[in-house]
Design a protein around this motif. Structure first.
Motif: not given
Length: 156
Positions: A20-26
């Motif tokens: 989820s943090p990767m998805a947020e930044f992506l």
């Protein structure tokens, strides 16, 4: 018409240290490339997050490899009932994540691209990069959903 209204997008996984943090930044990077950052707030949370955890080294490395601006020291957040109420678009990594958000606004990557985003925890940086690339295939669909919500909120 209220042009200052924003749509609140929340990405959800289990621990809020990988997917989820990767998805947020992506997704923030994606919105910036589309010149749409001003229409949305984007965050992430974990259903079983341990408060204060930071993203994994591999997630940090994957985002760096992909050239995505991010904060590797970002603290994990626990998904709350208030988030389920405030989230205009909630995206779970799996169908179970979406279901557990207990919101009519929850979707999963299964809904969007036909498959869940499998947890890369404990795997290589390349596995995280592959995970990120898979997430990106859903972003146009997520933006379509978010734009529908934005039109509704703005009364258009």
């Amino acid at each position: 018409m209220a042009d200052n209204v924003k749509v609140n997008i929340i990405f959800v996984c289990t621990g809020n240290t990988c997917r989820s943090p990767m998805a947020e930044f992506l997704f923030k990077d994606y919105l910036k490339s589309k010149k749409r950052s001003g229409d949305f707030t984007v965050t992430s949370a974990g259903l079983e997050a341990a408060k204060g955890d930071i993203m994994t080294r591999q997630a940090d490395e994957a985002l760096t490899v992909l050239g995505v601006k991010h904060n590797a020291e970002r603290k994990a957040k626990i998904f709350t009932v208030q988030m389920s109420l405030d989230g205009d678009v909630i995206i779970g990594m799996t169908a179970e994540h979406a279901l557990r958000c207990d919101s009519d606004n929850a979707y999963s990557f299964v809904d969007l691209i036909g498959v869940p985003i499998v947890d890369p925890y404990g795997l290589s940086t390349q596995a995280y990069v592959n995970c990120a690339v898979q997430m990106r295939t859903a972003f146009d669909g997520i933006l379509e959903i978010a734009d529908r919500k934005l039109r509704q909120k703005r009364g258009a």
